[in-house]
Scaffold this motif. Structure first.
Motif, mmCIF file in Angstrom:
data_model
loop_
_atom_site.group_PDB
_atom_site.id
_atom_site.type_symbol
_atom_site.label_atom_id
_atom_site.label_comp_id
_atom_site.label_asym_id
_atom_site.label_seq_id
_atom_site.Cartn_x
_atom_site.Cartn_y
_atom_site.Cartn_z
ATOM 1 N N ILE A 19 0.876 -1.185 0.000
ATOM 2 C CA ILE A 19 0.000 0.000 0.000
ATOM 3 C C ILE A 19 0.905 1.224 0.000
ATOM 4 O O ILE A 19 1.785 1.349 0.855
ATOM 5 C CB ILE A 19 -0.897 0.036 1.261
ATOM 6 C CG1 ILE A 19 -1.754 -1.233 1.381
ATOM 7 C CG2 ILE A 19 -1.777 1.278 1.257
ATOM 8 C CD1 ILE A 19 -2.445 -1.366 2.735
ATOM 9 N N ASN B 133 1.175 5.677 -1.052
ATOM 10 C CA ASN B 133 0.505 6.903 -1.504
ATOM 11 C C ASN B 133 1.473 7.718 -2.357
ATOM 12 O O ASN B 133 2.687 7.530 -2.296
ATOM 13 C CB ASN B 133 -0.044 7.725 -0.328
ATOM 14 C CG ASN B 133 1.035 8.486 0.420
ATOM 15 O OD1 ASN B 133 1.512 9.524 -0.046
ATOM 16 N ND2 ASN B 133 1.434 7.977 1.584
ATOM 17 N N MET C 183 -4.816 6.056 -2.343
ATOM 18 C CA MET C 183 -3.859 5.017 -1.977
ATOM 19 C C MET C 183 -3.771 4.026 -3.130
ATOM 20 O O MET C 183 -4.775 3.694 -3.764
ATOM 21 C CB MET C 183 -4.253 4.325 -0.680
ATOM 22 C CG MET C 183 -4.013 5.220 0.521
ATOM 23 S SD MET C 183 -3.970 4.329 2.077
ATOM 24 C CE MET C 183 -5.655 3.804 2.189
ATOM 25 N N ASN D 226 -1.344 6.572 4.460
ATOM 26 C CA ASN D 226 -1.853 7.546 3.496
ATOM 27 C C ASN D 226 -1.065 8.847 3.635
ATOM 28 O O ASN D 226 -0.086 8.915 4.383
ATOM 29 C CB ASN D 226 -3.373 7.749 3.661
ATOM 30 C CG ASN D 226 -3.746 8.395 4.995
ATOM 31 O OD1 ASN D 226 -2.892 8.842 5.765
ATOM 32 N ND2 ASN D 226 -5.036 8.446 5.274
ATOM 33 N N ASN D 227 -1.488 9.875 2.906
ATOM 34 C CA ASN D 227 -0.700 11.116 2.922
ATOM 35 C C ASN D 227 -0.850 11.888 4.228
ATOM 36 O O ASN D 227 -0.177 12.897 4.430
ATOM 37 C CB ASN D 227 -1.064 12.003 1.720
ATOM 38 C CG ASN D 227 -2.494 12.500 1.785
ATOM 39 O OD1 ASN D 227 -3.372 11.843 2.346
ATOM 40 N ND2 ASN D 227 -2.753 13.652 1.191
#
Length: 432
Positions: A14, A16, A22, A323-324
């Motif tokens: 996963i 980003n 994602m 994530n971001n």
């Protein structure tokens, strides 16, 4: 732990791209985009299924976006090609930000390997701007070709490459074996099959989870500026000797900061991240990882002991990602689900977090070790050596909080505490 996305096929990474999406790497050669609300784009971002060998431990395994992705559109993947060889390749996004241009492949690295298993596969850009790549030792069991200790082999290594070059790559300044014995690409060696590494830019460390041979899983943490590290495999598995024939002195190797054995159905570490998000302050600064077989999430405590959650049965956790916003997610390869990691996941709303309450002392110890802070009188104690064998299985802690260790030879062990309601605590102890 909240279910976030479903319907994926064998998710193994996963990533980003510094925006709210994602990107989920499927081992079958497809990269899917997951939106911030958990919906999965029906259109693939990339499909290179026809270029890869998929099955067992092989397939599309890694993804990293170039630090200047927003302007150059470059991203990098790690896969087993049709011959099973390790390949790192660059692709470019198309004019549609949700679709890559499959015709733009540029091969960066191609490395033959002797066996199907142990493919490594994590790739990340470090803060230094270079692409770091982790490779497996080539496979089989026990590293029969001695690749991990051979500094001239690219297998069983952490590689550091300058991909901002017209050719496939250049060698960055500072790589430790330039001009001396060892491949110029190598940054660190002595890894077996690191299943996920990443950088924690807050502490300036690289975190490497290395899968053990049959007994011990290990977590390594070293400053990302420190070059030429030997992490010890095939000479050592975790902290215990495995096959030291022809090995350099033990003092020249770097041993894990934490390790665990295969008790309780554990079998294979899935490396995670040090939590740097904001939504769950209780997790701040903790390294969160998993065991593939036991379906448990592990939390590395500040004293390098490990707290385990109860099992999330039916979910073989294959990868973590952020994530971001630096919020943490975990994917299960078999169920095709992605979950959001929350405080309740990892600490059972603090209930599971025995490490805050428990003290094990003295350490090193002889004759007796004391365990304080255990509230459940039915907590059982076991002491396990580094071969994974129980050397003590005692029903319960004595009234004075002691455990008799007088019959145990000097050495390094784990003390495991288990109570009936799934709480567990594990700590490395030295008996002198």
């Amino acid at each position: 732990m909240g279910e976030f996305a479903t319907g994926l096929t064998a998710p193994v990474e996963i990533v980003n791209a510094n925006d709210s999406r994602m990107f989920v790497v499927q081992q079958n050669g497809i990269i899917k985009i997951v939106q911030p609300n958990g919906t999965v784009n029906s259109t693939n971002f990339l499909n290179i299924g026809s270029k890869i060998t998929y099955g067992g431990e092989r397939g599309l395994l890694g993804l990293a976006f170039h630090p200047q992705y927003s302007t150059n559109g470059y991203f990098f993947v790690y896969y087993n090609d049709l011959d099973g060889d390790i390949t790192v390749a660059r692709y470019t996004v198309s004019s549609d930000p949700n679709v890559a241009d499959v015709t733009t492949e540029k091969i960066i690295l191609n490395q033959a390997k002797p066996f199907d298993n142990h493919n490594g596969g994590s790739i990340h850009f470090a803060p230094d701007g270079y692409l770091w790549v982790v490779t497996g030792d080539g496979g089989s069991g026990g590293d029969p070709n001695n690749n991990a200790q051979n500094k001239n082999s690219l297998l069983g290594k952490l590689l550091r490459l300058d991909i901002n070059s017209t050719g496939p790559y250049n060698i960055p300044p500072g790589n430790p074996f330039v001009g001396v014995d060892g491949a110029d690409e190598v940054w660190a060696y002595g890894l077996r099959n690191a299943w996920k590494f990443n950088f924690d830019t807050v502490s300036g460390n690289v975190m490497i989870a290395d899968v053990g041979q049959g007994q011990i899983e290990e977590i390594n943490r070293m400053p990302l500026t420190q070059a030429g590290i030997n992490y010890g495999w095939r000479c050592y598995e975790g902290n215990n000797s495995y096959n030291t024939a022809g090995c350099p002195a033990q003092s020249t190797m770097t041993f894990p900061i934490a390790a665990y054995d295969h008790s309780g159905g554990k079998c294979s570490i899935t490396g995670g991240y040090i939590y740097r998000g904001t939504q769950y302050p209780a997790l701040q600064g903790r390294y969160i990882f998993a065991d593939y077989c036991s379906t448990q999430i592990g939390i590395l405590n500040s004293d390098n002991s490990i707290t385990w959650t109860s099992a999330f049965s039916g979910n073989n956790f294959s990868t973590f990602g952020v994530n971001n916003q630096n919020e943490l997610f975990v994917a299960a390869v078999n169920s095709g689900k992605i979950f959001r990691v929350t405080t309740s996941t990892t600490l059972g709303t603090q209930e599971n977090d025995l490490s805050n309450q428990i003290k094990v002392y003295p350490n090193p110890a002889s004759k007796k070790v004391f365990v304080e802070g255990v509230k459940d009188k039915n907590t059982s104690v076991e002491i396990i050596n580094f071969e994974g064998r129980k050397v003590l299985e005692q029903g319960k802690i004595e009234d004075d909080n002691s455990v008799d260790i007088s019959g145990i030879p000097a050495g390094v062990y784990f003390i495991n505490l288990n109570s009936g309601n799934q709480k567990s605590y594990s700590k490395k102890i030295i008996i002198k």
